[in-house]
Design an enzyme around this catalytic site. Structure first.
Site, PDB file in Angstrom:
ATOM      1  CB  CYS A  46      17.834   7.907  -1.575  1.00  0.00           C
ATOM      2  SG  CYS A  46      16.924   6.544  -2.333  1.00  0.00           S
ATOM      3  NE  ARG A  76       1.491   5.576   6.453  1.00  0.00           N
ATOM      4  CZ  ARG A  76       1.267   5.929   5.193  1.00  0.00           C
ATOM      5  NH1 ARG A  76       2.243   5.926   4.319  1.00  0.00           N
ATOM      6  NH2 ARG A  76       0.060   6.269   4.811  1.00  0.00           N
ATOM      7  CB  CYS A  87      -0.591   4.788  -1.408  1.00  0.00           C
ATOM      8  SG  CYS A  87       0.361   6.342  -1.426  1.00  0.00           S
ATOM      9  CB  CYS A 136       2.907   2.147  -0.089  1.00  0.00           C
ATOM     10  SG  CYS A 136       1.880   2.691   1.308  1.00  0.00           S
ATOM     11  CB  CYS A 173      17.592  11.970  -2.715  1.00  0.00           C
ATOM     12  SG  CYS A 173      16.381  12.551  -3.939  1.00  0.00           S
ATOM     13  CB  CYS A 194      17.228   6.492  -8.424  1.00  0.00           C
ATOM     14  SG  CYS A 194      16.239   8.012  -8.492  1.00  0.00           S
ATOM     15  CB  CYS A 216       0.507  10.027   1.295  1.00  0.00           C
ATOM     16  SG  CYS A 216       1.677   9.248   2.430  1.00  0.00           S
TER      17      CYS A 216
END
Length: 391
Positions: A72, A272, A142, A109, A69, A65, A202
């Site tokens: 992550c 969740r 999702c 998801c 972040c 990626c 979400c």
């Protein structure tokens, strides 16, 4: 305790607590913890009974990626030894999803690392959504693909997506300390795009990154104002090889308080328990079911989770039941779309903006607890491998 009685009454009326009340939940002592859980549990049962919705993650594209972040393992510069692979083909993703559905998952998801999807990526995911829905009757899908460009949410909706996930993660005030390659406003914009396209939004948070109680309250109030249908509460998994790999700021008791505060602020929303529950809640996981009405089944994106069989046993032993595909997750007023008013606060009582009360003096970050690196295991099975998942 007067505070808890007040919060229960407000939760049953969908009335927004004050900031001071939300902060007071996080400041309760261990002696009061079971009372806090019992109070928030009344609100949870009022809106969701004893049902637990199961969700299953499929990591469509892992690692590599370009975003930075700090939390992550897939970030730019991460040295965590995670699985790295490019896009799964639709049939591969459908096979992975089928394992979760067979284990009881109601929602799949689909997640892909990256800043955001290209139009070609949206085509790929659209084909994957069709494959999953063709092979699994009644399943919800999702998508979680990063920042959306204009028109992409509509295309995903047309392809059959039911929801879109994009977390706020932390407070607006501290967001720049966690990520520099995009902004908090970018994330809000994507959640709003999902709403506008008719997708169920979400959006949630990550706790344990060194934030203060005020930061946690800020992000949950911001989520209430955005009005997503589901709020995932993640607990940081401190991966070695990431900037936050040494952050061990959570105890099981603090995790329960965070979940309780989220339930009081978002009483009629699907809360969740997401990543990190096994690492930080540990043997207290069953208590968390009294606060949240939804969990992920099995493994996460890049880390191993509790075995799916153990998840099902935990739910049954705690006196809860798995929500079926024939059951509607949200309360009737939300399922009918009555709470989406363009970003306003649902059931706020006064209709004012979230977080308008004066904030108390900022507290210091929590002291780190003993690191439990033995509980952090890189995922080596399921999507992107030749091994069966643990759903």
């Amino acid at each position: 305790m007067d505070l808890l009685n007040t919060l229960v009454d407000k939760g049953l009326r969908r009335e927004l607590p004050t900031r001071d009340e939300a902060l007071a939940v996080l400041a309760t002592t261990d002696d009061d913890l079971l009372d806090v859980v019992a109070a928030a549990g009344k609100v949870r049962r009022h809106w969701f009974g004893r049902r637990v919705k199961l969700n299953y993650l499929v990591n469509l594209k892992s690692g590599l990626c370009p975003e930075d972040c700090s939390y992550c393992s897939q970030r730019l510069g991460s040295t965590a030894g995670i699985l790295k692979y490019t896009w799964l083909k639709p049939d591969q993703a459908s096979d992975a999803a089928a394992a979760g559905v067979a284990g009881g998952a109601k929602r799949v998801c689909l997640v892909a690392s990256g800043r955001g999807p290209t139009d070609r990526d949206v085509d790929r995911v659209s084909e994957t959504i069709k494959a999953i829905k063709d092979n699994n009757e009644g399943v919800e899908v999702c998508a979680c693909l990063g920042l959306l460009s204009d028109g992409q949410a509509e295309r995903l909706r047309e392809a059959g997506a039911d929801a879109y996930n994009h977390n706020l993660n932390t407070s607006e005030a501290t967001y720049g300390e966690i990520t520099t390659t995009h902004t908090y406003e970018d994330r809000v914009d994507t959640v709003q795009k999902a709403h506008a396209a008719g997708l169920s939004a979400c959006s949630g948070l990550i706790a344990g990154m060194g934030e203060t109680d005020e930061d946690l309250v800020d992000v949950v109030y911001s989520l209430r104002e955005l009005d997503p249908d589901s709020v995932p509460v993640n607990f940081l998994i401190p991966f070695e090889g990431t900037p936050l790999g040494k952050e061990w700021n959570l105890t099981p008791q603090r995790c329960l308080r965070i979940l309780a505060m989220t339930r009081f602020v978002c009483p009629d929303v699907e809360v969740r328990i997401a990543g990190g529950r096994e690492v930080h809640l540990r043997t207290m996981q069953p208590l968390a079911l009294h606060l949240a009405n939804s969990i992920f089944l099995g493994d996460y994106l890049t880390s191993e989770g509790q075995a799916g069989k153990a998840d099902l046993e935990m739910i049954a032993d705690a006196g809860f039941e798995v929500e079926g595909t024939d059951q509607v997750t949200l309360p009737e007023h939300r399922a009918a779309g009555g709470c989406h008013d363009g970003g306003g606060v649902c059931g706020s009582g006064g209709g004012g903006a979230c977080g308008s009360d004066a904030a108390p003096e900022v507290s210091e970050p929590r002291t780190a607890t003993d690191a439990r690196t033995d509980l952090v295991a890189v995922r080596r099975r399921g999507a992107g491998t030749d091994l069966a998942p643990n759903a």
